[in-house]
Scaffold this motif. Sequence first.
Motif, PDB file in Angstrom:
ATOM      1  N   PRO A   1       0.801  -1.225   0.000  1.00 55.30           N
ATOM      2  CA  PRO A   1       0.000   0.000   0.000  1.00 55.30           C
ATOM      3  C   PRO A   1       0.837   1.280   0.000  1.00 55.30           C
ATOM      4  N   SER A   2       2.111   1.188   0.417  1.00 52.63           N
ATOM      5  CA  SER A   2       2.973   2.371   0.441  1.00 52.63           C
ATOM      6  C   SER A   2       4.428   1.930   0.296  1.00 52.63           C
ATOM      7  N   ASN A   3       5.291   2.914   0.180  1.00 53.45           N
ATOM      8  CA  ASN A   3       6.716   2.611   0.076  1.00 53.45           C
ATOM      9  C   ASN A   3       7.288   2.011   1.360  1.00 53.45           C
ATOM     10  N   TRP A   4       6.596   2.214   2.485  1.00 59.73           N
ATOM     11  CA  TRP A   4       7.038   1.581   3.722  1.00 59.73           C
ATOM     12  C   TRP A   4       7.021   0.062   3.584  1.00 59.73           C
ATOM     13  N   GLU A   5       5.886  -0.456   3.136  1.00 59.05           N
ATOM     14  CA  GLU A   5       5.769  -1.915   3.005  1.00 59.05           C
ATOM     15  C   GLU A   5       6.740  -2.466   1.954  1.00 59.05           C
ATOM     16  N   LEU A   6       6.901  -1.733   0.831  1.00 58.63           N
ATOM     17  CA  LEU A   6       7.803  -2.209  -0.217  1.00 58.63           C
ATOM     18  C   LEU A   6       9.250  -2.253   0.278  1.00 58.63           C
ATOM     19  N   SER A   7       9.708  -1.200   0.925  1.00 60.93           N
ATOM     20  CA  SER A   7      11.102  -1.167   1.391  1.00 60.93           C
ATOM     21  C   SER A   7      11.355  -2.219   2.471  1.00 60.93           C
ATOM     22  N   ALA A   8      10.377  -2.425   3.379  1.00 60.48           N
ATOM     23  CA  ALA A   8      10.550  -3.429   4.425  1.00 60.48           C
ATOM     24  C   ALA A   8      10.547  -4.842   3.842  1.00 60.48           C
ATOM     25  N   ALA A   9       9.682  -5.100   2.848  1.00 56.00           N
ATOM     26  CA  ALA A   9       9.623  -6.430   2.236  1.00 56.00           C
ATOM     27  C   ALA A   9      10.917  -6.734   1.494  1.00 56.00           C
ATOM     28  N   ARG A  10      11.509  -5.765   0.821  1.00 57.22           N
ATOM     29  CA  ARG A  10      12.774  -5.989   0.127  1.00 57.22           C
ATOM     30  C   ARG A  10      13.900  -6.287   1.129  1.00 57.22           C
ATOM     31  N   ALA A  11      13.910  -5.554   2.242  1.00 55.38           N
ATOM     32  CA  ALA A  11      14.920  -5.843   3.263  1.00 55.38           C
ATOM     33  C   ALA A  11      14.742  -7.250   3.831  1.00 55.38           C
ATOM     34  N   ALA A  12      13.513  -7.679   4.018  1.00 51.79           N
ATOM     35  CA  ALA A  12      13.257  -9.025   4.540  1.00 51.79           C
ATOM     36  C   ALA A  12      13.720 -10.096   3.557  1.00 51.79           C
ATOM     37  N   SER A  13      13.532  -9.882   2.254  1.00 52.03           N
ATOM     38  CA  SER A  13      13.976 -10.856   1.258  1.00 52.03           C
ATOM     39  C   SER A  13      15.488 -11.023   1.295  1.00 52.03           C
ATOM     40  N   VAL A  14      16.213  -9.915   1.426  1.00 55.17           N
ATOM     41  CA  VAL A  14      17.681  -9.995   1.496  1.00 55.17           C
ATOM     42  C   VAL A  14      18.117 -10.677   2.789  1.00 55.17           C
ATOM     43  N   ALA A  15      17.458 -10.368   3.907  1.00 50.88           N
ATOM     44  CA  ALA A  15      17.821 -10.976   5.180  1.00 50.88           C
ATOM     45  C   ALA A  15      17.611 -12.491   5.152  1.00 50.88           C
ATOM     46  N   LYS A  16      16.526 -12.941   4.543  1.00 52.48           N
ATOM     47  CA  LYS A  16      16.278 -14.377   4.437  1.00 52.48           C
ATOM     48  C   LYS A  16      17.363 -15.066   3.615  1.00 52.48           C
ATOM     49  N   PHE A  17      17.826 -14.410   2.574  1.00 49.44           N
ATOM     50  CA  PHE A  17      18.875 -15.014   1.762  1.00 49.44           C
ATOM     51  C   PHE A  17      20.177 -15.113   2.573  1.00 49.44           C
ATOM     52  N   LEU A  18      20.499 -14.086   3.359  1.00 52.75           N
ATOM     53  CA  LEU A  18      21.722 -14.126   4.157  1.00 52.75           C
ATOM     54  C   LEU A  18      21.670 -15.250   5.191  1.00 52.75           C
ATOM     55  N   THR A  19      20.508 -15.485   5.808  1.00 50.60           N
ATOM     56  CA  THR A  19      20.406 -16.576   6.781  1.00 50.60           C
ATOM     57  C   THR A  19      20.583 -17.931   6.108  1.00 50.60           C
ATOM     58  N   SER A  20      20.144 -18.039   4.859  1.00 44.13           N
ATOM     59  CA  SER A  20      20.326 -19.302   4.145  1.00 44.13           C
ATOM     60  C   SER A  20      21.787 -19.579   3.822  1.00 44.13           C
ATOM     61  N   ARG A  21      22.639 -18.547   3.904  1.00 49.49           N
ATOM     62  CA  ARG A  21      24.066 -18.701   3.625  1.00 49.49           C
ATOM     63  C   ARG A  21      24.898 -18.683   4.904  1.00 49.49           C
ATOM     64  N   GLY A  22      24.274 -18.838   6.066  1.00 51.31           N
ATOM     65  CA  GLY A  22      25.029 -19.032   7.299  1.00 51.31           C
ATOM     66  C   GLY A  22      25.077 -17.857   8.251  1.00 51.31           C
ATOM     67  N   VAL A  23      24.447 -16.740   7.922  1.00 45.42           N
ATOM     68  CA  VAL A  23      24.420 -15.616   8.854  1.00 45.42           C
ATOM     69  C   VAL A  23      23.374 -15.889   9.930  1.00 45.42           C
ATOM     70  N   ALA A  24      23.746 -15.802  11.204  1.00 43.81           N
ATOM     71  CA  ALA A  24      22.828 -16.114  12.295  1.00 43.81           C
ATOM     72  C   ALA A  24      21.632 -15.174  12.278  1.00 43.81           C
ATOM     73  N   PRO A  25      20.395 -15.706  12.316  1.00 39.59           N
ATOM     74  CA  PRO A  25      19.205 -14.839  12.263  1.00 39.59           C
ATOM     75  C   PRO A  25      19.141 -13.824  13.398  1.00 39.59           C
ATOM     76  N   LYS A  26      19.658 -14.188  14.591  1.00 41.24           N
ATOM     77  CA  LYS A  26      19.577 -13.251  15.716  1.00 41.24           C
ATOM     78  C   LYS A  26      20.497 -12.041  15.529  1.00 41.24           C
ATOM     79  N   ARG A  27      21.392 -12.092  14.570  1.00 44.43           N
ATOM     80  CA  ARG A  27      22.246 -10.944  14.286  1.00 44.43           C
ATOM     81  C   ARG A  27      21.582  -9.940  13.359  1.00 44.43           C
ATOM     82  N   LEU A  28      20.501 -10.310  12.720  1.00 43.01           N
ATOM     83  CA  LEU A  28      19.893  -9.512  11.660  1.00 43.01           C
ATOM     84  C   LEU A  28      18.841  -8.547  12.201  1.00 43.01           C
ATOM     85  N   ILE A  29      18.839  -7.345  11.638  1.00 39.31           N
ATOM     86  CA  ILE A  29      17.817  -6.331  11.916  1.00 39.31           C
ATOM     87  C   ILE A  29      17.310  -5.834  10.568  1.00 39.31           C
ATOM     88  N   ILE A  30      15.977  -5.793  10.406  1.00 38.84           N
ATOM     89  CA  ILE A  30      15.362  -5.371   9.145  1.00 38.84           C
ATOM     90  C   ILE A  30      14.769  -3.972   9.330  1.00 38.84           C
TER      91      ILE A  30
END
Length: 276
Positions: free
Chosen positions: A210-239
């Motif tokens: 509905p706004s650029n807030w949701e789009l920017s947050a969703a893109r950050a979440a997609s990148v964070a999920k990819f980093l966790t799949s490559r071994g970055v600890a999820p508790k280290r991540l902030i979106i």
Amino acid sequence: MFDNADQSALWRFKPKTDRGFTVRWSLPAETKSAEEESFLWSMADLMTLLLVFFVLLYANAINRPESAAQEAERENTTVTSPSAIHSGLPPKAHPSESIPPGKTMPPNPVQPAATRQPPELKDPVEPLNQSMVNSLKDSFSSDFYVRWDEKQPVFVLGERITFNIGDAALLADSQSALKRIADLIAPQDHYRVIVSGHTDDIAIRTMRFPSNWELSAARAASVAKFLTSRGVAPKRLIIQGKSEFYPLVANTSDKNRRANRRVEISLVKDEQTPFH
């Protein structure tokens, strides 16, 4: 008149015409002379002391410039020169500080730079430095690069290699760069990883975003999920979804808006217990 012969003072009694008499008391001439002589000797002693005092002051004023010059020369010979500081060499000793025969030099409390023990590091992990970032330079481009924020690296991925316009699904073109970033930061468990999504100033209104807030947050979440799949600890991540409010350049052209549509991966040193 009555003379008191046994005393040093002279008493004189003189009858008055009307009634009674008057009494006068005076010191003999010899007594007056002794007192005046004692006073003069005291004054002479005082003047002599004052004269000696001023002579000492004058002598000290004459010798002061010479002693000040000697002190300045002594200081100049013991101060470390700039060349010695940069070369790491110890300053030369003044000739007056040479060791007498038969005596040994006391131990120097400051160890030479070559033998000095390195300070104990509070964190066992070395900070991420320029040499590690340089390992990614061969893949840098206008859509993937590193900028520095307070000596900490910020990896910037442009929209053109990460997402389609108005979408938050990762493109295959971004996976190669994200893999290298993940391999680099996964072992650095003393760093928090902040993933921030950014858009331009053109508003978006869709059922999913509905706004650029949701789009920017969703893109950050997609990148964070990819980093966790490559071994970055999820508790280290902030979106973070920052929408259009932190542009790199002014949104005055299509080129500038494309530069502002990005995802940034920041590393922030964490002084607490390492993440595992």
